[in-house]
Write a protein that holds these residues in place. Structure first.
Motif, PDB file in Angstrom:
ATOM      1  N   ALA A  67      -7.342   5.327  16.206  1.00 51.07           N
ATOM      2  CA  ALA A  67      -7.705   6.254  17.284  1.00 51.07           C
ATOM      3  C   ALA A  67      -8.737   5.627  18.221  1.00 51.07           C
ATOM      4  CB  ALA A  67      -8.237   7.560  16.700  1.00 51.07           C
ATOM      5  N   GLN A  68      -9.663   4.866  17.679  1.00 57.85           N
ATOM      6  CA  GLN A  68     -10.655   4.185  18.511  1.00 57.85           C
ATOM      7  C   GLN A  68      -9.994   3.150  19.408  1.00 57.85           C
ATOM      8  OE1 GLN A  68     -13.342   2.717  15.512  1.00 57.85           O
ATOM      9  NE2 GLN A  68     -14.550   4.597  15.459  1.00 57.85           N
ATOM     10  N   LYS A  69      -9.008   2.421  18.866  1.00 53.48           N
ATOM     11  CA  LYS A  69      -8.307   1.412  19.657  1.00 53.48           C
ATOM     12  C   LYS A  69      -7.532   2.045  20.813  1.00 53.48           C
ATOM     13  CE  LYS A  69      -7.759  -2.195  16.158  1.00 53.48           C
ATOM     14  NZ  LYS A  69      -6.792  -2.987  15.337  1.00 53.48           N
ATOM     15  N   VAL A  70      -6.993   3.232  20.581  1.00 54.02           N
ATOM     16  CA  VAL A  70      -6.239   3.928  21.624  1.00 54.02           C
ATOM     17  C   VAL A  70      -7.153   4.423  22.734  1.00 54.02           C
ATOM     18  CG1 VAL A  70      -4.849   6.013  22.062  1.00 54.02           C
ATOM     19  CG2 VAL A  70      -4.305   4.530  20.122  1.00 54.02           C
ATOM     20  N   GLY A  71      -8.418   4.705  22.411  1.00 54.49           N
ATOM     21  CA  GLY A  71      -9.367   5.124  23.438  1.00 54.49           C
ATOM     22  C   GLY A  71      -9.753   6.583  23.391  1.00 54.49           C
ATOM     23  N   PHE A  72      -9.598   7.226  22.245  1.00 53.65           N
ATOM     24  CA  PHE A  72      -9.923   8.645  22.176  1.00 53.65           C
ATOM     25  C   PHE A  72     -11.403   8.942  22.371  1.00 53.65           C
ATOM     26  CE2 PHE A  72      -5.686   9.175  20.290  1.00 53.65           C
ATOM     27  CZ  PHE A  72      -5.291  10.347  20.915  1.00 53.65           C
TER      28      PHE A  72
END
Length: 265
Positions: A186-191
């Motif tokens: 989720a952090q990699k996706v940018g949430f």
């Protein structure tokens, strides 16, 4: 391939297995954030039991369930027909490419035990992010199948069966330990960008018996696929029968439940 090909939603054993899931058993962590007028996408809806439950708690909203094959979608439609569920629709859809849905379309994008079967779970989460409205929620619940918290009765044959299942998912490019990677992905996706927020809870995922998969055509498919020999399948079936006969049996894994609020523009 995007999906683990052996686990097909239209198989009777798989449908029965996933059909035991409800909103209370599978997405209780999400329910307090759902409002009656929300639009919800249930990705990997399977036979539609969770999806139909969600439709009941958004009477002024709309719920759409998508899964990757036509047979399971037709089964969901026949089980939950429009006259009885007027705000519920089902459609064939690929979690990795939700191109039928526009950006910022849904208040809630929900997936339960979907990412474990994908070769590129981050791609799916990017799609979930894209179609989620700013300020709204993406919710995923995924097991960590490498961490068995409890197996009662603790039968060697069931552990062997599970080791083979884990190896198969690994070989097909899935992520049996997806629950342990949810926050990282989720952090990699940018949430967390633009004021977004990620909340992760680690808990328990209770699996029902896998006996149905040890019988009939499901067993024959596994044998043809080289997952097990016929003798192994017989041993596993007997173990699951003993599991079913045992009082207070349980098969429990670690699970991750993540709520991701998409940031505002």
């Amino acid at each position: 391939m995007a999906y683990n090909e052996h686990f097909k939603g239209e198989d009777v054993s798989v449908t029965k297995f996933y059909g035991d899931r409800t909103v209370l058993t599978s997405c209780a962590y999400l329910l307090q954030y759902i409002k009656p007028d929300m639009t919800i996408l249930d990705v990997g809806c399977g036979p539609g039991t969770i999806t139909a439950g969600l439709s009941k708690i958004v009477p002024d909203g709309k719920v759409t369930g998508v899964d990757v094959t036509s047979p399971i979608i037709e089964r969901a439609r026949s089980t939950f027909p429009l006259p009885e569920f007027p705000n519920l629709t089902f459609a064939v859809g690929d979690a990795m490419k939700l191109s039928d849905f526009k950006d910022n379309s849904f208040d809630v994008v929900h997936a339960h035990q979907v990412l474990i079967h994908l070769t590129e779970p981050i791609t799916a989460l990017q799609e979930f992010y894209r179609i989620c409205k700013p300020g709204r929620i993406v919710a995923c619940r995924e097991g960590n199948g490498r961490r068995i918290l409890s197996l009662k009765p603790d039968l060697p044959a069931i552990r062997q069966y599970w080791d083979n299942t884990v190896a198969l998912i690994d070989r097909n490019g899935g992520h049996i330990d997806a629950g342990g990677h949810l926050e990282e992905w989720a952090q990699k996706v940018g949430f967390q960008d633009n004021g977004g927020k990620i909340v992760l809870n680690m808990g328990e995922l209770r699996f029902p018996s896998h006996l149905e998969g040890m019988k009939g055509e499901s067993a024959e498919q596994a044998i043809r696929a080289g997952i097990a020999t016929r003798d192994q399948m017989d041993i596993w079936r007997e173990a699951w029968e003993e599991f079913d006969r045992t009082k207070n049996n349980e098969f429990v894994f670690e699970t991750g439940e993540i709520l991701c609020w998409k940031g505002l523009p």
